[in-house]
Design an enzyme around this catalytic site. Sequence first.
Site, PDB file in Angstrom:
ATOM      1  N   ASP A   1      47.972  34.771  39.050  1.00  0.00           N
ATOM      2  CA  ASP A   1      47.860  36.199  38.759  1.00  0.00           C
ATOM      3  C   ASP A   1      48.506  37.096  39.807  1.00  0.00           C
ATOM      4  OD1 ASP A   1      46.571  35.767  36.316  1.00  0.00           O
ATOM      5  OD2 ASP A   1      44.635  35.557  37.295  1.00  0.00           O
TER       6      ASP A   1
ATOM      7  N   TYR B   1      40.759  39.048  31.791  1.00  0.00           N
ATOM      8  CA  TYR B   1      39.879  38.640  32.878  1.00  0.00           C
ATOM      9  C   TYR B   1      39.795  39.657  33.999  1.00  0.00           C
ATOM     10  CZ  TYR B   1      37.224  34.775  34.734  1.00  0.00           C
ATOM     11  OH  TYR B   1      36.208  33.966  35.165  1.00  0.00           O
TER      12      TYR B   1
END
Lengths: 725, 725
Positions: A351, A435
């Site tokens: 990420d 998320y």
Amino acid sequence: MTANNNDTVAAPAPQEPVTQATLKTTSLPTSSSPQHPLGPLSPSEIIASSDLARSAWPENVQLYFKVVTLREPAKKELVPYLTKERAGESPLPSIDRRAFVVYTLKGTHSLHEAVVNLTTGKVESNVRLGPFVHPNADGDEIVAVEKFALSCPEILNEVEKLKLPEGTELVIDPWIYGADGLKTDKFYDDVRLYQCYIYMRDPANSSEADSCHYAFPLPISPVIDPSTMTLVRIDVLPTGLDEKVDGLKPYVARPANEYIPEAHTMRSGLKPLRVTQPEGASFTVESFSDMGRTIKWQKWDFKVGFNQREGCVLYDVHYDNKPLFYRLSLSDMSIPYADPRNPFHRKSAFDLGDVGAGLMANNLELGCDCLGSIYYLSAVLSGADGKPVEMPNVVCIHEQDSGILWKHTNYRTNRAVVVRNRELVLQTIITVANYEYILAYVFNLAGDFTYEVRATGILSTQPVDLDLTTTPHPYGTVVHPGVLAAYHQHFFSLRVDPMIGGQGNTIVYDEAHPIPRDDKLNPHGVGYTVSKTEISTSGGFDLDPSKNRVFKITNPSVRNKVNNLPVAYKVMVPPMQYLLADKDSFHYKRAEFADRSIYVTQYRDYDELFAGGKYTNQSRGGTGVRSWADRKDDLSESKDPVLWVNFALNHIVRTEDFPVMPAEMLRVMFRPANFFEKNPALDVPSSKQEFNCSVGLNGDKGFEKGFQGLRVGGPGGSGCCVTGQ
Amino acid sequence: MTANNNDTVAAPAPQEPVTQATLKTTSLPTSSSPQHPLGPLSPSEIIASSDLARSAWPENVQLYFKVVTLREPAKKELVPYLTKERAGESPLPSIDRRAFVVYTLKGTHSLHEAVVNLTTGKVESNVRLGPFVHPNADGDEIVAVEKFALSCPEILNEVEKLKLPEGTELVIDPWIYGADGLKTDKFYDDVRLYQCYIYMRDPANSSEADSCHYAFPLPISPVIDPSTMTLVRIDVLPTGLDEKVDGLKPYVARPANEYIPEAHTMRSGLKPLRVTQPEGASFTVESFSDMGRTIKWQKWDFKVGFNQREGCVLYDVHYDNKPLFYRLSLSDMSIPYADPRNPFHRKSAFDLGDVGAGLMANNLELGCDCLGSIYYLSAVLSGADGKPVEMPNVVCIHEQDSGILWKHTNYRTNRAVVVRNRELVLQTIITVANYEYILAYVFNLAGDFTYEVRATGILSTQPVDLDLTTTPHPYGTVVHPGVLAAYHQHFFSLRVDPMIGGQGNTIVYDEAHPIPRDDKLNPHGVGYTVSKTEISTSGGFDLDPSKNRVFKITNPSVRNKVNNLPVAYKVMVPPMQYLLADKDSFHYKRAEFADRSIYVTQYRDYDELFAGGKYTNQSRGGTGVRSWADRKDDLSESKDPVLWVNFALNHIVRTEDFPVMPAEMLRVMFRPANFFEKNPALDVPSSKQEFNCSVGLNGDKGFEKGFQGLRVGGPGGSGCCVTGQ
């Protein structure tokens, strides 16, 4: 409150005006004054940097900017600067300001990185990268891919086959493509792509834009080239127990699973719990540059920066003017999934490198993300056009109580001395599509520093046959009818550039070992002692709780006056299961920090900041911390180690994690170990009722005696300085 | 606060009178009404119990009572009772009240245990125990031993040799003797003894009764028989690097090291941080018997008991009326030390069995040990005379904020939903001579239960030669000139009698394993899956983070409706280094819970509550959880397992741990795992500024823009419902 406790009234707090700088509410700050070497790029510097990169090309070439960020100075320049600055000496050395710029040529896969010197106005380097090197995704691009997918006839044609209910609203989650090295006559994975997962909102409530679409995964997954904005192919997802892919079948109705509060009857009885700080916060915030802030709190002081990749970064961390950390940041993440079936076998998100923790930082809202008295830091990053982008409220700073720090009751005098712990928290929350990660630097009153991660948000889901909901699935948990949440691991790598007691550190680990039985030395077999191992060569290391192995950052040239031990900080790391993907897999090759709890490398300027390598998107490995450690650098001479602390969750999903998951918390703690000569929190004022103003709920102030059926819950009780509360 | 935020004023809380029972302020509560089977003994029951035990002896025999406590009913009696009670059925079954009584014949080592039936008024059993069985210490006895030592001519004669400064105040720490099995012609260790360590207050400040005497350990250690109150011998302590004992040398002056605040210049700038609950607490406290309390909070409900050995015990724990735990308690502790030299080789405290967590519980003080709105539970234990002893405020109950429980931001709509976590804490703090343990049961809004231990207080110190303070010591850390703090391990055993989803549980463990490469099933080597192993035979088990081994309590007869998995709670246990003492040592034999992280035994009534055995003082092993597990009971039929969760610290001492140590925290967490069908905290109201009333410290409410040198710290900022705070 009972009537006889009403005599104490809280004094209103003094109404002092807050010293406030002039606020520029209509434009970004621009400063032509020289910036501090560690100050994040100012808006005008961002513009100047992208202009410089553009100047290297003919005017008709359009650049798509991926990163425009500070290139931090070399250590040999910066250390003397910071030392002089702290000592209050002047003049400070002059250090050129440089920016690091990553861009593509618009509409192509041509990727370039440049270093521009803002002081001299020169482009110092400008190179084309690749093959197998790709830039990060960004918000504009992700939205464009979604839009393209939703209007692409080939995709809609496939969706048609599912015979979805009238008025269905599709939602596209564009995923980073990952890597598998597959090469066919039609396709090679050295093209930057998105693997899109398709969902829909609850068909019974299609107008609800916040309907949890992850409860309705569809079995179609288009692959899209974002540079040319073209459809590469459409994958059909396996929905059974094995790798077989059936033809698309008509949709069968199933229930929704919403997280938004209006979908639920709220529980009652949870009464307000508020943090009040009548005299204000105990920390101060000052600017050390246009965009850089210095935080001071209870003997701690450090500089805060913010960038696209790592989000919040800390520099020059001191406690009581004693040097501790040169630089601290979360350097990388990797989230490989367990499902080996196409296309899930490529599902592994980095990420930070693939998108950017800074880029994805939430605009934090007062009263929602923290309690108490909160200061918000904002940042400025860059957009695809190379212009500044405002990132408001990306870091919140607040204090929190953390229970008892130390207590002792002398049973002979019955005198108890109790000191509460207080923590200073710098929190950033990032949203990565489905998320969320809550990332926090936490400092306390006893010289401890903690890095905390809370993982929350929504699972990335995939369709599973409805009739399989009563059979355990090999790769994940059925969390809702027709919804599989695959198992996955979350790896985090915290980069620690230490200066415990000053530069010149050594990493060691201690272990506790039994002493062999010996008639004289250990006749009863109970003795044990501690061994110390110095890490003199760069490498990867494992934890070993069975030996109480504890890694420590020490400074051999600074000794504790009480016992002559080198001053040290110990590192308390939660053990993890290493990467489950095998050593020949791309998951393993790419996540160079997922196979050891600890890496120690020799510090190098500029290019060794990110554990997975500078470019993680569709990466192939060989460019991260494992590779650097493999150089087997000699650390005993330079004494300039960088410590990489890797920690992880193996997320064996529970039904309780859906439709949104209760946070899973991980903490890495740095504690002084013979750094101070005694408990550094001896001078923290004792915990007293005059200060804390707690409220006793018992009817009498002290001893609860033989009462029957007393109900607590209404306002009431005794408190020294509480009015109507 | 800036002026423009002053328009919102907090409404004064409604002034409702609290419903209060009549308080008996001059006498203990006595009730002749039948008590609930789980109610701790009432004062009148304590008196009746000791009277019954006394009635078994001629009138001239004097008893010294060590324990007078509830003998909890057998499970087969209690389960139907609790089930009916919860269902609101009547009449409830009648269960005889029984007490368990331990006593000695005064002035002798003759130890006895009795079971008395309070319902029938009969002594049901009364037996003499031993050899090698000894009762716990108690406060009266410890004080008497100290007094004896301070006036014993032989001891004072030895102390004389140290030529201590004029006006020296000696302080005696009587320690549990421990065991080594040594038998000489003069002495055998089957006599209950105290090993006394002698200290003195700072000679420069002898009148300060709270001077930290642990900074002045003396090398003389008398051994005392508390039953006959006689001196057995005087040990001289080794103070070098090996086992050699030199003659006593005159004292050489050294500095003090105090923890009391008046010895320090306090740090400044830590401003008040208060927790206010304007509508009161969210929990209720009701009586289920004279001394038993039922707590209800946010779908949780459970019964609270309190006894001499374990302190606070929880029974019949439910969430949303779903059964979770039949009984929960900290069952034992063991703290073996690393120093193998005489007499330290015997140093191994079992604080619960050797003294008692209930007996040592602090009288907690409002505003010192917790923040917010606090309810205190008091208890009644028994004294040496068999009469009730008041234990005021031994448990404090309060709520605390615990950060973000879950959050998701839909980046498409920019809507963030964030829910904060709240915890309910039941805290007891025990003082064991030098040391403190903060013990807490913690419940949250997502169905998680946590047991938390914080270790603080003062290290047990011993003298070390002054000239050794620059040489590393093999067995400990020099924490102050002349002061050695030996390494030691702290083992804790949490006893969990589960009823997850009802009685009939099975303990299993899951592991994550890679799937072998396979062209069809796992062509890229990334797949992994989860294995499940059922524990069908009692035994001891290890953690294994390398396999992500997770122990779970499951109920095979209750299935999750979404995925058909058995409902379960997983157990999250911190890994520990096992006992370092070897398998032939007495430390190992006695600490039957210090060699495995998990034990699972078959439930048995009455006698299997304490992991180290019923009598730990100078114990020899063979009476604890390892022995019970070794029965290899078949758990698959009865499905009535008891889970023993063992966790530990290896305290490799730091200078920072002296003169009082910052708390070291350990947490064991129980989380639902496919117990609920979805996130059980979806119905918790969102975190909102109207509710939380936080205060923004930035000058403007939102975006921090280009300010320079703003100092935060004075009262100020924006808050929706805060006045003058």
